[in-house]
Design a protein around this motif. Structure first.
Motif, PDB file in Angstrom:
ATOM      1  N   LYS A   1       5.961  -1.783   5.901  1.00  0.00           N
ATOM      2  CA  LYS A   1       5.494  -3.061   5.360  1.00  0.00           C
ATOM      3  C   LYS A   1       4.989  -2.897   3.924  1.00  0.00           C
ATOM      4  O   LYS A   1       5.256  -3.738   3.064  1.00  0.00           O
ATOM      5  CB  LYS A   1       4.373  -3.625   6.232  1.00  0.00           C
ATOM      6  CG  LYS A   1       4.800  -4.083   7.605  1.00  0.00           C
ATOM      7  CD  LYS A   1       5.327  -5.499   7.584  1.00  0.00           C
ATOM      8  CE  LYS A   1       5.609  -6.007   8.988  1.00  0.00           C
ATOM      9  NZ  LYS A   1       6.189  -7.376   8.978  1.00  0.00           N
TER      10      LYS A   1
ATOM     11  N   GLN B   1       9.446  -5.777  -3.037  1.00  0.00           N
ATOM     12  CA  GLN B   1       9.643  -7.212  -3.218  1.00  0.00           C
ATOM     13  C   GLN B   1       8.965  -7.710  -4.491  1.00  0.00           C
ATOM     14  O   GLN B   1       9.522  -8.546  -5.215  1.00  0.00           O
ATOM     15  CB  GLN B   1       9.104  -7.968  -1.999  1.00  0.00           C
ATOM     16  CG  GLN B   1       9.992  -7.865  -0.776  1.00  0.00           C
ATOM     17  CD  GLN B   1       9.430  -8.613   0.417  1.00  0.00           C
ATOM     18  OE1 GLN B   1       8.233  -8.896   0.496  1.00  0.00           O
ATOM     19  NE2 GLN B   1      10.276  -8.949   1.366  1.00  0.00           N
TER      20      GLN B   1
ATOM     21  N   MET C   1      -3.359  -5.303   0.821  1.00  0.00           N
ATOM     22  CA  MET C   1      -2.271  -4.595   1.485  1.00  0.00           C
ATOM     23  C   MET C   1      -2.632  -3.131   1.728  1.00  0.00           C
ATOM     24  O   MET C   1      -2.301  -2.558   2.762  1.00  0.00           O
ATOM     25  CB  MET C   1      -0.995  -4.687   0.638  1.00  0.00           C
ATOM     26  CG  MET C   1      -0.325  -6.052   0.654  1.00  0.00           C
ATOM     27  SD  MET C   1       0.308  -6.516   2.288  1.00  0.00           S
ATOM     28  CE  MET C   1       1.741  -5.460   2.426  1.00  0.00           C
TER      29      MET C   1
ATOM     30  N   SER D   1       1.478 -10.342   1.723  1.00  0.00           N
ATOM     31  CA  SER D   1       2.702 -10.164   0.945  1.00  0.00           C
ATOM     32  C   SER D   1       3.228 -11.499   0.440  1.00  0.00           C
ATOM     33  O   SER D   1       3.605 -11.641  -0.727  1.00  0.00           O
ATOM     34  CB  SER D   1       3.763  -9.464   1.799  1.00  0.00           C
ATOM     35  OG  SER D   1       4.967  -9.308   1.081  1.00  0.00           O
ATOM     36  N   SER D   2       3.208 -12.496   1.323  1.00  0.00           N
ATOM     37  CA  SER D   2       3.706 -13.825   0.958  1.00  0.00           C
ATOM     38  C   SER D   2       2.844 -14.449  -0.137  1.00  0.00           C
ATOM     39  O   SER D   2       3.362 -15.044  -1.093  1.00  0.00           O
ATOM     40  CB  SER D   2       3.716 -14.728   2.202  1.00  0.00           C
ATOM     41  OG  SER D   2       4.194 -16.015   1.883  1.00  0.00           O
TER      42      SER D   2
ATOM     43  N   PHE E   1       6.637  -4.437   0.586  1.00  0.00           N
ATOM     44  CA  PHE E   1       5.804  -5.291  -0.262  1.00  0.00           C
ATOM     45  C   PHE E   1       5.948  -4.900  -1.740  1.00  0.00           C
ATOM     46  O   PHE E   1       6.176  -5.753  -2.598  1.00  0.00           O
ATOM     47  CB  PHE E   1       4.344  -5.174   0.196  1.00  0.00           C
ATOM     48  CG  PHE E   1       3.332  -5.632  -0.808  1.00  0.00           C
ATOM     49  CD1 PHE E   1       3.148  -6.982  -1.066  1.00  0.00           C
ATOM     50  CD2 PHE E   1       2.537  -4.708  -1.485  1.00  0.00           C
ATOM     51  CE1 PHE E   1       2.195  -7.408  -1.992  1.00  0.00           C
ATOM     52  CE2 PHE E   1       1.590  -5.128  -2.402  1.00  0.00           C
ATOM     53  CZ  PHE E   1       1.415  -6.480  -2.662  1.00  0.00           C
ATOM     54  N   LYS E   2       5.830  -3.602  -2.038  1.00  0.00           N
ATOM     55  CA  LYS E   2       5.931  -3.136  -3.419  1.00  0.00           C
ATOM     56  C   LYS E   2       7.320  -3.394  -3.994  1.00  0.00           C
ATOM     57  O   LYS E   2       7.456  -3.786  -5.158  1.00  0.00           O
ATOM     58  CB  LYS E   2       5.611  -1.632  -3.486  1.00  0.00           C
ATOM     59  CG  LYS E   2       4.223  -1.258  -2.995  1.00  0.00           C
ATOM     60  CD  LYS E   2       3.124  -1.914  -3.793  1.00  0.00           C
ATOM     61  CE  LYS E   2       2.931  -1.274  -5.134  1.00  0.00           C
ATOM     62  NZ  LYS E   2       1.733  -1.823  -5.852  1.00  0.00           N
TER      63      LYS E   2
ATOM     64  N   MET F   1      -0.413  -8.334   7.023  1.00  0.00           N
ATOM     65  CA  MET F   1       0.348  -7.780   5.904  1.00  0.00           C
ATOM     66  C   MET F   1       1.437  -8.747   5.453  1.00  0.00           C
ATOM     67  O   MET F   1       1.699  -8.882   4.250  1.00  0.00           O
ATOM     68  CB  MET F   1       0.959  -6.428   6.288  1.00  0.00           C
ATOM     69  CG  MET F   1      -0.069  -5.342   6.555  1.00  0.00           C
ATOM     70  SD  MET F   1       0.646  -3.720   6.928  1.00  0.00           S
ATOM     71  CE  MET F   1       0.859  -3.050   5.270  1.00  0.00           C
ATOM     72  N   ASP F   2       2.050  -9.429   6.390  1.00  0.00           N
ATOM     73  CA  ASP F   2       3.072 -10.432   6.049  1.00  0.00           C
ATOM     74  C   ASP F   2       2.458 -11.563   5.235  1.00  0.00           C
ATOM     75  O   ASP F   2       3.044 -12.035   4.250  1.00  0.00           O
ATOM     76  CB  ASP F   2       3.712 -10.995   7.321  1.00  0.00           C
ATOM     77  CG  ASP F   2       4.652 -10.010   7.998  1.00  0.00           C
ATOM     78  OD1 ASP F   2       5.110  -9.073   7.317  1.00  0.00           O
ATOM     79  OD2 ASP F   2       4.908 -10.174   9.205  1.00  0.00           O
TER      80      ASP F   2
ATOM     81  N   ASP G   1      -2.827  -6.882  -3.666  1.00  0.00           N
ATOM     82  CA  ASP G   1      -2.383  -5.489  -3.591  1.00  0.00           C
ATOM     83  C   ASP G   1      -3.439  -4.640  -2.880  1.00  0.00           C
ATOM     84  O   ASP G   1      -3.124  -3.804  -2.036  1.00  0.00           O
ATOM     85  CB  ASP G   1      -2.139  -4.949  -5.007  1.00  0.00           C
ATOM     86  CG  ASP G   1      -1.380  -3.637  -5.007  1.00  0.00           C
ATOM     87  OD1 ASP G   1      -0.154  -3.675  -5.094  1.00  0.00           O
ATOM     88  OD2 ASP G   1      -2.033  -2.577  -4.902  1.00  0.00           O
TER      89      ASP G   1
END
Length: 272
Positions: free
Chosen positions: A125, A132, A65, A42-43, A129-130, A38-39, A62
């Motif tokens: 997480k 960020q 995730m 997201s990155s 994510f959303k 997930m990290d 998306d």
């Protein structure tokens, strides 16, 4: 029955679940791999937004995730079902102990039947994510608005110049542009400054409760120092009413970190 052994004493207290608990431990460690995935997703998504890559690529991150969040939910529920089944068996007399595998499946299906899309709002997480992505899009829009405003000012100055006030209008337009740039830089520098160290942050973390950001090392040091003395740590931002900052309140502010790095690169770039 797998994962169950018993003595001839007839007591449920002699049932061993060591094999099952060992498997549970392995499943829990797998959750760390989901978290890492997930990290990474997201990155990559933030990179796509930052470089203004086509929306379809961002959408695929998306979806990734969502898949990770589903896997995390199912794994958590299965672990919960196994633990619940073990506790159930421990309370039963040996002669009434049910099939552990069937009991786990029953409890797991019961948990899954309550699933909904709203569950993702409980996945830290995924929520992070959303948020960020939303924050990064906002930051990406501001420079564009400033650029369009500067272009408008230049055009206005040129039109005024053609009307006979060229030199004065160009100076006014140039002054407005510099003022806009100075305001943007000043605002950025304020946002990038840690309220504890009063220095530009390198690893900013955001407080989920009050929304303020700090240098990670500085706020962690304050929290640990307060907790050692059995005291609560207050948010160091002047005027903030949050009086009990915990480690669990802090999340990495990836969007702000990227903004700081971008600002630093522009600052260090030799002027043409």
């Amino acid at each position: 029955m797998p994962g169950r052994s018993s003595s001839n004493s007839g007591s449920a207290g002699f049932i061993s679940f060591s094999g099952v608990e060992s498997a549970l431990s392995s499943l829990k460690s797998f959750q760390s791999f989901i978290s890492s995935g997930m990290d990474t997703a997201s990155s990559v998504a933030l990179d796509l937004v930052e470089t203004q890559t086509e929306v379809s690529s961002e959408h695929s991150m998306d979806k990734a995730m969502v898949e990770f969040a589903i896997m995390d939910r199912e794994l958590s529920q299965y672990v919960q079902a196994v633990q619940s089944a073990i506790n159930h068996v421990k309370e039963e007399p040996l002669e009434k102990i049910p099939d552990l595998k069937l009991l786990v499946e029953k409890k797991f299906l019961a948990l899954q039947s309550k699933n909904s899309d709203a569950d993702f709002q409980n996945n830290e997480k995924f929520v992070q994510f959303k948020q960020q992505l939303k924050d990064l899009r906002k930051r990406s829009v501001k420079p564009k608005e400033a650029e369009r405003h500067n272009e408008f000012s230049q055009i206005k100055g040129q039109d005024a110049g053609r009307a006979g006030n060229g030199l004065q209008a160009e100076r006014e337009a140039d002054g407005t542009e510099r003022l806009d740039e100075d305001m943007i830089v000043t605002q950025s520098q304020t946002n990038f400054t840690c309220p504890i160290t009063q220095l530009e942050m390198k690893k900013p973390v955001k407080n989920k409760v009050c929304g303020h950001t700090y240098e990670e090392e500085a706020i962690v040091r304050i929290i640990e120092s307060k907790h050692k003395r059995k005291k609560k740590a207050c948010c160091p931002k002047i005027g903030c009413s949050h009086t009990d900052v915990k480690m669990s309140d802090l999340i990495q502010d990836e969007v702000l970190r990227r903004a700081i790095e971008s600002h630093k690169k522009k600052k260090d770039r030799p002027s043409e």
